[in-house]
Design an enzyme around this catalytic site. Sequence first.
Site, short mmCIF file in Angstrom:
data_model
loop_
_atom_site.label_atom_id
_atom_site.label_comp_id
_atom_site.label_asym_id
_atom_site.label_seq_id
_atom_site.Cartn_x
_atom_site.Cartn_y
_atom_site.Cartn_z
CE LYS A 26 -2.01 2.64 3.05
NZ LYS A 26 -2.07 3.95 2.35
CD GLU B 3 12.03 3.80 9.75
OE1 GLU B 3 11.90 4.69 10.63
OE2 GLU B 3 12.01 4.01 8.54
CB CYS C 65 11.86 8.54 10.51
SG CYS C 65 12.97 7.51 9.53
CD GLU D 61 8.98 11.81 13.81
OE1 GLU D 61 9.93 11.33 13.16
OE2 GLU D 61 7.94 11.19 14.04
#
Length: 586
Positions: free
Chosen positions: A277, A353, A387, A484
Amino acid sequence: MAARRAASSILSRCLLARSSPASASASSPAGNSALLGAGVLLFFFSAVKSIISAPKKAIDVTGSGCSARRSGEGALLHRFSTAPAAAAAAPATDEPIQPAVEIKYTQLLINGNFVDAASGKTFPTLDPRTGDVIARVAEGDSEDINRAVAAARRAFDEGPWPRMTAYERCRVLLRFADLIERHAEEIAALETWDNGKTLAQSSGAEVPMLARCMRYYAGWADKIHGLVVPADGAHHVQVLHEPVGVAGQIIPWNFPLLMFAWKVGPALACGNAVVLKTAEQTPLSALYVASLLHEAGLPDGVLNVVSGFGPTAGAALCSHMGVDKLAFTGSTGTGQIVLELAARSNLKPVTLELGGKSPFIVMDDADVDQAVELAHHAVFFNQGQCCCAGSRTFVHERVYDEFVEKSKARAQKRVVGDPFRNGVEQGPQIDEEQFKKILRYVRSGVDSGATLVAGGDRAGNRGFYIQPTVFADAKDEMKIAKEEIFGPVQTILKFSGVEEVIRRANATQYGLAAGVFTRSLDAANTLSRALRAGTVWVNCYDVFDAGIPFGGYKMSGVGREKGIYALRNYLQTKAVVTPIRDAAWL
């Protein structure tokens, strides 16, 4: 071949070799230094030098004379230099360049065919430079996931892929890598158009690394083997490593091509079938390269690609009883949902992850100019949408003030604009949602008492561009130092000693990566072992060779991607025990 090997050092080698012995002890070999002239750092990866060393015919992918590669010496657009940006890139307010690339694939790829969604629905994928629609893409949902899983199941249970020799699978993946290189300009243009990252980054780093990663896993295909284990009695014991079956994979929008490679490469090398996806923001490049994989000889149904949204297509994939394995890259919050859906269905194993708030630690012995440039790259690379971005910049108090002033100056020199233009270092953020989220964090930083020394607002009046932003005098408890942001925002914190910075750097729910900048080998060794992170870069950052494992501690994920470690994600271990009669030996 040398160019291909060099390309594995994607995004930067950042080799900071110095002439002094103290520096050399903790930095990369001087022979690979990316220093220019008298200490000017080029923070484009050293791989580019090899990739572009041979003369190449200029190929225009923008429709306006802006080519991914230039003729003559093959000079490529470059970024991350402490030198002033090359001649005035156009501001974000200028009319954007129209890429000269055809949108060929907007349907779902199921069982080897591009088909409409079962519902007939489509959704727009947007140009982040303007917010305008690039194309309408088929919107997959649970019914399409059912079709894709059924095709993958047939391909695995009945088809030729897992029954081919490993060498035959290797050859398919190698042909795919060749096709990637043949179509590199189109792939890079699609990636930049749909995502907003610079064409220099797409063409010079990410497309070469897509090909490199696929070649890496092609090489592994015929080297996966089991063991024969001695038993205490008269038994022959084999340990087999078998493909897990149907792997469901969900990739993010910040690095669509690389995440395609990191997930699809090892899964196919091990003989599995895949349902992938895409992120709804960036479906175009994955659909394009998937078509090339079939051109390379991949049997129908082995790779299926469904574009769609998380709550519909993503949730259906995670919950599907016909999926044997899940791999997801994205936010920590969504990763928790993925893990829960996998557990509630058939307890399928999951690789995650996830997010990060990575520390970048500058010791008091650092060359400040070099440290500023590397820290700048660590946080602002890919518009800060990374990330593992080094978004908590810890600087020793002895060099803190100098570091802040030079970081401010570097941020103010960073060129923001159309990513298809020469000299641009930073394109737009991915979409309006991310754009607004970043600006909310900037406001939070100001409100909480941090000192805004650079940026802090949108750039231009069109699209999703944000000024490179730097905060000083930040405290650990501030949101900008804890959460973040996923944007071009650098938060600079002060520390006074090694034990203190270790404690503070580890005081986070995340543990994806960390950076250390020092001339001391002792400091480098102490910090790299004490920091609870899956990757620690010493005097470099964002080095992502295909063989280097990548993943996080704590809430930054489960498992590892890349390298030999990724193969474990897509293999089952089986023990086969057989009695031995009248054995000549045991």
